[in-house]
Design a protein around this motif. Sequence first.
Motif, PDB file in Angstrom:
ATOM      1  N   GLY A   1       0.722  -1.335   0.013  1.00 22.25           N
ATOM      2  CA  GLY A   1       0.018  -0.144  -0.157  1.00 22.25           C
ATOM      3  C   GLY A   1       1.048   1.092  -0.045  1.00 22.25           C
ATOM      4  N   GLN A   2       2.181   1.081   0.268  1.00 24.74           N
ATOM      5  CA  GLN A   2       2.910   2.473   0.232  1.00 24.74           C
ATOM      6  C   GLN A   2       3.439   2.414  -1.202  1.00 24.74           C
ATOM      7  N   SER A   3       3.690   3.743  -1.535  1.00 23.51           N
ATOM      8  CA  SER A   3       4.333   4.274  -2.613  1.00 23.51           C
ATOM      9  C   SER A   3       5.734   4.181  -2.941  1.00 23.51           C
ATOM     10  N   TYR A   4       6.624   3.648  -3.662  1.00 24.53           N
ATOM     11  CA  TYR A   4       7.836   3.697  -3.648  1.00 24.53           C
ATOM     12  C   TYR A   4       8.335   4.043  -5.284  1.00 24.53           C
ATOM     13  N   THR A   5       9.366   4.610  -5.183  1.00 24.70           N
ATOM     14  CA  THR A   5      10.121   4.827  -6.393  1.00 24.70           C
ATOM     15  C   THR A   5      11.065   3.676  -6.732  1.00 24.70           C
ATOM     16  N   VAL A   6      11.100   2.805  -7.488  1.00 21.11           N
ATOM     17  CA  VAL A   6      11.888   1.627  -7.879  1.00 21.11           C
ATOM     18  C   VAL A   6      13.209   2.038  -8.932  1.00 21.11           C
ATOM     19  N   TYR A   7      14.307   1.866  -8.845  1.00 15.25           N
ATOM     20  CA  TYR A   7      15.449   1.799  -9.631  1.00 15.25           C
ATOM     21  C   TYR A   7      15.964   0.637 -10.137  1.00 15.25           C
ATOM     22  N   TYR A   8      15.833   0.288 -11.352  1.00 16.80           N
ATOM     23  CA  TYR A   8      16.268  -1.288 -11.525  1.00 16.80           C
ATOM     24  C   TYR A   8      16.829  -1.303 -13.151  1.00 16.80           C
ATOM     25  N   LEU A   9      17.429  -2.448 -13.267  1.00 19.31           N
ATOM     26  CA  LEU A   9      18.037  -2.909 -14.839  1.00 19.31           C
ATOM     27  C   LEU A   9      16.779  -3.283 -15.572  1.00 19.31           C
ATOM     28  N   ARG A  10      16.482  -2.371 -16.491  1.00 21.52           N
ATOM     29  CA  ARG A  10      15.357  -2.522 -17.299  1.00 21.52           C
ATOM     30  C   ARG A  10      15.140  -4.215 -18.203  1.00 21.52           C
ATOM     31  N   ARG A  11      16.212  -4.629 -18.531  1.00 22.35           N
ATOM     32  CA  ARG A  11      16.272  -5.842 -19.298  1.00 22.35           C
ATOM     33  C   ARG A  11      16.305  -7.092 -18.471  1.00 22.35           C
ATOM     34  N   SER A  12      17.153  -6.984 -17.518  1.00 23.85           N
ATOM     35  CA  SER A  12      17.263  -8.191 -16.288  1.00 23.85           C
ATOM     36  C   SER A  12      16.134  -7.901 -15.238  1.00 23.85           C
ATOM     37  N   ASN A  13      15.690  -6.868 -15.029  1.00 23.39           N
ATOM     38  CA  ASN A  13      14.576  -6.689 -14.288  1.00 23.39           C
ATOM     39  C   ASN A  13      15.172  -6.704 -12.779  1.00 23.39           C
ATOM     40  N   VAL A  14      16.130  -6.262 -12.601  1.00 22.10           N
ATOM     41  CA  VAL A  14      16.783  -6.413 -10.966  1.00 22.10           C
ATOM     42  C   VAL A  14      16.691  -5.007 -10.287  1.00 22.10           C
ATOM     43  N   ILE A  15      16.298  -4.711  -9.126  1.00 21.06           N
ATOM     44  CA  ILE A  15      16.021  -3.786  -8.495  1.00 21.06           C
ATOM     45  C   ILE A  15      17.537  -3.390  -8.066  1.00 21.06           C
ATOM     46  N   VAL A  16      17.923  -2.250  -8.096  1.00 19.12           N
ATOM     47  CA  VAL A  16      19.448  -1.813  -7.559  1.00 19.12           C
ATOM     48  C   VAL A  16      19.068  -0.781  -6.232  1.00 19.12           C
ATOM     49  N   ALA A  17      17.891  -0.074  -6.066  1.00 20.24           N
ATOM     50  CA  ALA A  17      17.683   0.756  -5.106  1.00 20.24           C
ATOM     51  C   ALA A  17      16.033   0.974  -4.918  1.00 20.24           C
ATOM     52  N   ILE A  18      15.509   1.348  -3.808  1.00 24.46           N
ATOM     53  CA  ILE A  18      14.334   1.969  -3.916  1.00 24.46           C
ATOM     54  C   ILE A  18      14.147   2.842  -2.594  1.00 24.46           C
ATOM     55  N   GLU A  19      13.164   3.850  -3.036  1.00 28.30           N
ATOM     56  CA  GLU A  19      12.889   4.781  -1.867  1.00 28.30           C
ATOM     57  C   GLU A  19      11.463   4.940  -1.696  1.00 28.30           C
ATOM     58  N   PRO A  20      10.923   5.270  -0.513  1.00 23.32           N
ATOM     59  CA  PRO A  20       9.428   5.578  -0.243  1.00 23.32           C
ATOM     60  C   PRO A  20       9.192   7.218  -1.051  1.00 23.32           C
ATOM     61  N   VAL A  21       7.989   7.085  -1.494  1.00 16.81           N
ATOM     62  CA  VAL A  21       7.502   8.294  -2.170  1.00 16.81           C
ATOM     63  C   VAL A  21       7.161   9.566  -0.889  1.00 16.81           C
ATOM     64  N   GLY A  22       7.706  10.751  -1.309  1.00 15.30           N
ATOM     65  CA  GLY A  22       7.358  11.635  -0.380  1.00 15.30           C
ATOM     66  C   GLY A  22       8.404  11.772   0.755  1.00 15.30           C
ATOM     67  N   GLU A  23       9.522  11.044   0.788  1.00 13.27           N
ATOM     68  CA  GLU A  23      10.459  11.370   1.625  1.00 13.27           C
ATOM     69  C   GLU A  23      11.768  12.186   0.898  1.00 13.27           C
ATOM     70  N   SER A  24      12.566  12.984   1.598  1.00 13.01           N
ATOM     71  CA  SER A  24      13.547  13.500   0.895  1.00 13.01           C
ATOM     72  C   SER A  24      14.792  13.457   1.916  1.00 13.01           C
ATOM     73  N   ASN A  25      15.497  12.285   1.628  1.00 10.36           N
ATOM     74  CA  ASN A  25      16.903  12.103   2.535  1.00 10.36           C
ATOM     75  C   ASN A  25      16.354  11.978   3.823  1.00 10.36           C
ATOM     76  N   GLY A  26      15.124  11.631   4.332  1.00  9.67           N
ATOM     77  CA  GLY A  26      14.729  11.385   5.636  1.00  9.67           C
ATOM     78  C   GLY A  26      14.438  12.591   6.414  1.00  9.67           C
ATOM     79  N   VAL A  27      14.206  13.750   5.529  1.00  8.98           N
ATOM     80  CA  VAL A  27      13.823  14.989   6.624  1.00  8.98           C
ATOM     81  C   VAL A  27      12.622  15.220   6.206  1.00  8.98           C
TER      82      VAL A  27
END
Length: 209
Positions: free
Chosen positions: A144-170
Amino acid sequence: MGRKALMTAFEFNEHDLAANRLGQLTDAQRDVLRSTQGERGAVWWGIYLTLGAFAATLCGVLLLKGASTQEWLLLLSIVIPTALLISLLRFGRVRIERHELQQGQISSLTGTATTHVEINQMVLRVGNKSFGVSPGQAKATEDGQSYTVYYLRRSNVIVAIEPVGESNGVVEAETLVIDPTQVESRVLGRLTEDGELVPDEVGSQLKRV
């Protein structure tokens, strides 16, 4: 789960995340991905061993029953093409992953996350795309939480993920609006509507002293 739990589960840091937002991999992430390639290689060998065990079992059955030449040919026509197909899939995937690591370019998407199990594999679905993840990685995300996922497009592997609405935890501070006519000074006095400071009795006494 917060950002730190995601960083631990998916093995990235703030420096990696900053580069990923620009669509690039870091050298540290390349090293992590190369190590996971070795782990996936072990999975492929597991598939080969399973196929070999299946073929050996069928051979034993055919030997016990005194199988005909046609039955042996049927067995070979199943086992050999299957082994070749698995090999093609394996080498094709390895080639794609190596190319993506050399290029160092990644894609991103934003959406609501859900997790579920597909054929003994944990799957993280974000928006309209699904990713295979480990149980620890699935646990670090929240349905139910919204995330931005960074991934390798062809091999479909996630390299990083962060919750939407956070900016460096501030967390952004709430703006406080103050009516100057309601503010009083304990020492000098109070403010008028025009912003003038009117001394009170205590303030006047302090000034005279």
